[in-house]
Design a protein around this motif. Sequence first.
Motif, PDB file in Angstrom:
ATOM      1  N   THR A  60      43.114  34.872  22.714  1.00 53.52           N
ATOM      2  CA  THR A  60      44.432  35.677  23.022  1.00 53.52           C
ATOM      3  C   THR A  60      44.482  36.677  24.257  1.00 53.52           C
ATOM      4  O   THR A  60      43.694  37.587  23.589  1.00 53.52           O
ATOM      5  CB  THR A  60      45.404  35.398  22.175  1.00 53.52           C
ATOM      6  N   LEU A  61      45.336  36.413  25.225  1.00 55.09           N
ATOM      7  CA  LEU A  61      44.935  37.600  25.844  1.00 55.09           C
ATOM      8  C   LEU A  61      46.512  37.886  26.002  1.00 55.09           C
ATOM      9  O   LEU A  61      47.576  37.492  26.189  1.00 55.09           O
ATOM     10  CB  LEU A  61      45.282  36.663  27.844  1.00 55.09           C
ATOM     11  N   SER A  62      46.659  39.517  26.787  1.00 54.53           N
ATOM     12  CA  SER A  62      48.047  40.028  27.112  1.00 54.53           C
ATOM     13  C   SER A  62      48.152  40.754  28.284  1.00 54.53           C
ATOM     14  O   SER A  62      46.811  41.026  28.627  1.00 54.53           O
ATOM     15  CB  SER A  62      48.140  41.383  26.318  1.00 54.53           C
ATOM     16  N   ARG A  63      48.905  39.905  29.170  1.00 57.71           N
ATOM     17  CA  ARG A  63      49.096  40.237  30.742  1.00 57.71           C
ATOM     18  C   ARG A  63      49.338  42.194  31.284  1.00 57.71           C
ATOM     19  O   ARG A  63      50.013  42.510  30.177  1.00 57.71           O
ATOM     20  CB  ARG A  63      50.048  39.788  31.308  1.00 57.71           C
ATOM     21  N   ILE A  64      48.280  42.830  31.382  1.00 56.65           N
ATOM     22  CA  ILE A  64      48.648  43.876  31.441  1.00 56.65           C
ATOM     23  C   ILE A  64      48.893  44.602  33.159  1.00 56.65           C
ATOM     24  O   ILE A  64      49.851  45.639  32.507  1.00 56.65           O
ATOM     25  CB  ILE A  64      47.173  45.018  31.225  1.00 56.65           C
ATOM     26  N   ALA A  65      48.591  44.298  33.615  1.00 53.25           N
ATOM     27  CA  ALA A  65      49.011  44.697  35.196  1.00 53.25           C
ATOM     28  C   ALA A  65      48.999  44.144  36.320  1.00 53.25           C
ATOM     29  O   ALA A  65      47.693  42.916  36.286  1.00 53.25           O
ATOM     30  CB  ALA A  65      48.829  46.287  35.062  1.00 53.25           C
ATOM     31  N   ARG A  66      49.141  43.844  37.324  1.00 48.19           N
ATOM     32  CA  ARG A  66      48.849  43.064  38.591  1.00 48.19           C
ATOM     33  C   ARG A  66      48.235  44.445  39.417  1.00 48.19           C
ATOM     34  O   ARG A  66      49.467  45.989  39.196  1.00 48.19           O
ATOM     35  CB  ARG A  66      49.940  42.788  39.641  1.00 48.19           C
ATOM     36  N   VAL A  67      46.952  44.447  40.202  1.00 50.41           N
ATOM     37  CA  VAL A  67      46.754  45.322  40.508  1.00 50.41           C
ATOM     38  C   VAL A  67      45.799  45.111  41.984  1.00 50.41           C
ATOM     39  O   VAL A  67      45.654  44.037  41.723  1.00 50.41           O
ATOM     40  CB  VAL A  67      45.073  46.132  39.499  1.00 50.41           C
ATOM     41  N   ARG A  68      46.244  45.925  43.385  1.00 49.80           N
ATOM     42  CA  ARG A  68      46.492  45.539  44.739  1.00 49.80           C
ATOM     43  C   ARG A  68      45.420  46.387  44.525  1.00 49.80           C
ATOM     44  O   ARG A  68      45.856  47.938  45.251  1.00 49.80           O
ATOM     45  CB  ARG A  68      47.688  45.248  44.858  1.00 49.80           C
ATOM     46  N   VAL A  69      44.327  46.120  45.306  1.00 47.87           N
ATOM     47  CA  VAL A  69      43.197  46.886  46.084  1.00 47.87           C
ATOM     48  C   VAL A  69      42.570  46.884  47.556  1.00 47.87           C
ATOM     49  O   VAL A  69      42.725  45.691  47.883  1.00 47.87           O
ATOM     50  CB  VAL A  69      42.034  46.856  44.726  1.00 47.87           C
ATOM     51  N   GLU A  70      43.606  47.927  47.833  1.00 52.72           N
ATOM     52  CA  GLU A  70      43.550  47.921  49.578  1.00 52.72           C
ATOM     53  C   GLU A  70      41.670  48.490  50.155  1.00 52.72           C
ATOM     54  O   GLU A  70      41.195  48.714  49.581  1.00 52.72           O
ATOM     55  CB  GLU A  70      44.268  48.721  50.015  1.00 52.72           C
ATOM     56  N   LEU A  71      41.508  47.339  51.112  1.00 55.93           N
ATOM     57  CA  LEU A  71      40.089  47.362  51.735  1.00 55.93           C
ATOM     58  C   LEU A  71      40.207  47.710  52.789  1.00 55.93           C
ATOM     59  O   LEU A  71      41.007  47.338  53.818  1.00 55.93           O
ATOM     60  CB  LEU A  71      39.279  46.442  51.330  1.00 55.93           C
ATOM     61  N   ASP A  72      38.925  48.411  53.264  1.00 61.92           N
ATOM     62  CA  ASP A  72      38.734  49.007  54.943  1.00 61.92           C
ATOM     63  C   ASP A  72      37.774  47.918  54.707  1.00 61.92           C
ATOM     64  O   ASP A  72      37.123  47.121  54.091  1.00 61.92           O
ATOM     65  CB  ASP A  72      37.944  50.451  55.503  1.00 61.92           C
ATOM     66  N   PRO A  73      37.099  47.547  56.666  1.00 59.88           N
ATOM     67  CA  PRO A  73      36.124  46.032  57.045  1.00 59.88           C
ATOM     68  C   PRO A  73      34.753  47.181  55.872  1.00 59.88           C
ATOM     69  O   PRO A  73      34.688  47.689  56.009  1.00 59.88           O
ATOM     70  CB  PRO A  73      36.246  46.595  58.391  1.00 59.88           C
ATOM     71  N   MET A  74      34.093  45.782  56.140  1.00 58.76           N
ATOM     72  CA  MET A  74      33.329  45.267  55.136  1.00 58.76           C
ATOM     73  C   MET A  74      31.528  45.776  55.483  1.00 58.76           C
ATOM     74  O   MET A  74      32.289  45.930  57.721  1.00 58.76           O
ATOM     75  CB  MET A  74      32.828  44.083  54.773  1.00 58.76           C
TER      76      MET A  74
END
Length: 154
Positions: free
Chosen positions: A7-21
Amino acid sequence: MQLPELTLSRIARVRVELDPMLVLGQTPQGLRRIVPIVGGTIDGRRLRGRILSGGADWQLVHDDGTALIDTRYTAETDDGALVYLATNGVRHGPPEVLERVIAGAEVGPEEYYFRVSVRLETGDPRYSWLNRTVFVAYAARSADAVEYDLYALD
């Protein structure tokens, strides 16, 4: 012996912002790319905060387009705790879909496979549960960010 169902429990939405590769080029292990992490957010009931600048994804891409994900970065919770996050995972799919993902096009997450395990560490006793929990995520890549829902294995 009967083992419990997963079973899983949702903890959070994570948004990771990126610079160009940054593309280092072909190495003996495969195509090496580095994607700088410059910010972002964590938004959940038990875990809220911001991603600090300074981390990166040290990707290794195989000939078939499969990217091995290897990120390390730091978050600061809304109440001042520092949390280290490290992900390891895989992104793969049809070549034409992966080309659109890399080009920054909007691609539905159902069109490719992007899954990671996430390790979280902290020295703050208020969040000590992070140190002893296994986390996984289903991720999606946009032009300038990766987003994932962080789940704890119960």
